[in-house]
Motif scaffolding. Structure first.
Motif, PDB file in Angstrom:
ATOM      1  N   PRO A   1       5.337   4.348   7.081  1.00 14.19           N
ATOM      2  CA  PRO A   1       4.977   3.295   6.123  1.00 14.19           C
ATOM      3  C   PRO A   1       5.314   1.902   6.605  1.00 14.19           C
ATOM      4  O   PRO A   1       6.016   1.158   5.956  1.00 14.19           O
ATOM      5  N   SER A   2       4.853   1.546   7.761  1.00 13.87           N
ATOM      6  CA  SER A   2       5.129   0.202   8.258  1.00 13.87           C
ATOM      7  C   SER A   2       3.828  -0.531   8.504  1.00 13.87           C
ATOM      8  O   SER A   2       2.784   0.074   8.508  1.00 13.87           O
TER       9      SER A   2
ATOM     10  N   TYR B   1       3.188   5.881  -2.916  1.00 14.33           N
ATOM     11  CA  TYR B   1       4.315   6.655  -3.426  1.00 14.33           C
ATOM     12  C   TYR B   1       4.288   6.751  -4.955  1.00 14.33           C
ATOM     13  O   TYR B   1       4.749   7.737  -5.529  1.00 14.33           O
ATOM     14  N   PHE B   2       3.768   5.735  -5.610  1.00 13.66           N
ATOM     15  CA  PHE B   2       3.628   5.792  -7.070  1.00 13.66           C
ATOM     16  C   PHE B   2       2.653   6.908  -7.459  1.00 13.66           C
ATOM     17  O   PHE B   2       2.875   7.631  -8.444  1.00 13.66           O
TER      18      PHE B   2
ATOM     19  N   ALA C   1       1.875  10.873   2.754  1.00 16.19           N
ATOM     20  CA  ALA C   1       3.196  11.359   3.146  1.00 16.19           C
ATOM     21  C   ALA C   1       3.220  12.866   3.278  1.00 16.19           C
ATOM     22  O   ALA C   1       4.030  13.424   4.008  1.00 16.19           O
ATOM     23  N   ASN C   2       2.298  13.538   2.589  1.00 16.03           N
ATOM     24  CA  ASN C   2       2.292  14.989   2.600  1.00 16.03           C
ATOM     25  C   ASN C   2       1.296  15.565   3.584  1.00 16.03           C
ATOM     26  O   ASN C   2       1.467  16.673   4.083  1.00 16.03           O
TER      27      ASN C   2
ATOM     28  N   PRO D   1       0.824  -1.220   0.000  1.00 15.33           N
ATOM     29  CA  PRO D   1       0.000   0.000   0.000  1.00 15.33           C
ATOM     30  C   PRO D   1       0.854   1.265   0.000  1.00 15.33           C
ATOM     31  O   PRO D   1       0.485   2.271  -0.626  1.00 15.33           O
ATOM     32  N   ASP D   2       2.007   1.220   0.665  1.00 16.04           N
ATOM     33  CA  ASP D   2       2.897   2.380   0.711  1.00 16.04           C
ATOM     34  C   ASP D   2       3.591   2.595  -0.633  1.00 16.04           C
ATOM     35  O   ASP D   2       3.730   3.725  -1.091  1.00 16.04           O
TER      36      ASP D   2
END
Length: 392
Positions: free
Chosen positions: A391-392, A137-138, A383-384, A132-133
């Protein structure tokens, strides 16, 4: 010295890749994106607070710089060799602050050692970029590129790109088979578990499709019973461990079947499976043909102890001629010739994990942008929007 047998095998693989997927636009290769685990991670875990690391020797001893790079190999890995064949520079890890400006147009590597199809795979490694992380990020990557070349050109870049995804092995060796009474082993028999992870994998692939991927290489599982971890803990005579081998024979046909179904539903051959089992079996059956001494020994001089299982390479155990007498190196090394080293070192990590949008300030307290940088915080990703994003 390069081995002609391996080189021939690799060239055939790369020729198939390029003949199926790769064309060139105005003399430049297509972008290349990489997702998955340590078989294709080229340094993202260097930027994470995790024990799944490849940032110290002997990793990288045969890399052009002779330094560890975060690749779980003594040298180049498969994404590097694909990039070479495309005529492109290697894709940078997405978390690397150097991935800015025009370098974004080459593509990005989102892979993270230790992860699997399931989110509970690799929990012992704590902070890793689970799927999922990586997909999040993509999305963020596309927002960054849109700021450079516009949304329409970004969509075209992504649609035309080559995508490589490698998953599944850790869901067995670092989940189902990790302990004799793992939660997943209690929950499922091997057949049902394999079908479960294939179902979950199909959801990941469809998410990739939804994000614009149209040329996707999906690698199958190698011979899991022959990886060093399994040889060390499950084999007394150098023969491949029975249960993990059985897992591979169940998983791969299910993967092929699932890919065929997805392509039929989409009306196009979006996904292409890569037969990793056949290539790796060749190394194991005929190691001398590829310049290797043996495929029967997990490590030349590693003293295994309980709890080490997750820190052994989960790729076929192959010891190369030039290091057979080097005990330190043999303990961790699988050859770049095979490009299948998936080892995890047990090195304490003190780095405080940062989402990519904050990586620059971690390395440069002035937070000044480099030339050609674009804001890392464009778009609306987790992330923003969440400063505590982990991201764990």
């Amino acid at each position: 010295m390069a081995n002609p047998g391996f080189a021939t095998t690799l060239v055939i693989f790369l020729a198939v890749v390029t003949s199926i997927f790769v064309t060139y636009t105005e003399g430049a290769p297509r972008a290349f994106f990489v997702f998955g685990d340590s078989l294709v991670d080229n340094g993202n875990n260097n930027f994470l607070a995790t024990t799944a690391r490849a940032d110290s020797p002997p990793y990288g001893v045969d890399y052009p710089t002779h330094q560890p790079t975060g690749r779980f190999s003594n040298g180049l890995n498969i994404p590097d060799l694909i990039s070479e064949h495309l005529g492109a520079e290697p894709t940078l890890p997405y978390l690397d602050p150097a991935l800015n400006g025009d370098k974004l147009l080459v593509g990005a590597n989102f892979a993270s050692a230790g992860i699997g199809i399931l989110n509970d795979t690799g929990i012992q490694f704590v902070n890793i970029l689970r799927m999922p992380d990586q997909l999040q990020y993509f999305q963020e990557y596309q927002q960054l590129v849109s700021a450079l070349i516009g949304e329409e050109q970004t969509q075209r870049l992504v649609n035309d790109a080559l995508v490589l995804i490698t998953l599944g092995g850790n869901d067995y060796v670092n989940n189902y088979f990790l302990t004799p009474l793992s939660a997943r082993r209690i929950q499922y028999n091997l057949d049902d578990y394999s079908r479960f992870i294939i179902t979950e994998y199909s959801k990941i692939l469809m998410k990739l499709y939804d994000l614009g991927a149209r040329r996707v290489l999906v690698t199958g599982s190698g011979p899991l019973g022959c990886v060093p971890a399994e040889l060390a803990f499950r084999s007394s005579n150098g023969e491949c461990a029975k249960e993990p081998q059985q897992a591979s024979t169940i998983y791969n046909p299910l993967l092929v079947e699932m890919i065929k179904r997805l392509n039929q539903e989409l009306g196009s051959d979006i996904f292409v499976t890569v037969n990793a089992m056949e290539m790796q079996n060749d190394f194991i059956t005929n190691p001398q043909d590829y310049g290797f001494v043996t495929s029967k020994i997990a490590f030349h001089a590693w003293k295994a102890k309980p709890g080490d299982e997750g820190h052994f390479p989960s790729a076929p155990a192959i010891v190369v001629n030039d290091v057979i007498t080097d005990e330190t190196r043999d303990a961790n090394k699988s050859s770049a010739k095979a490009n299948t080293d998936n080892s995890i070192t047990d090195k304490p990590q003190r780095m405080q994990q940062q989402p990519r949008g904050q990586i620059a300030s971690f390395y440069d307290k002035s937070t000044k942008s480099k030339a050609n940088d674009i804001p890392r915080t464009s778009g609306m990703s987790r992330a923003n929007t969440d400063p505590q994003f982990n991201p764990s």
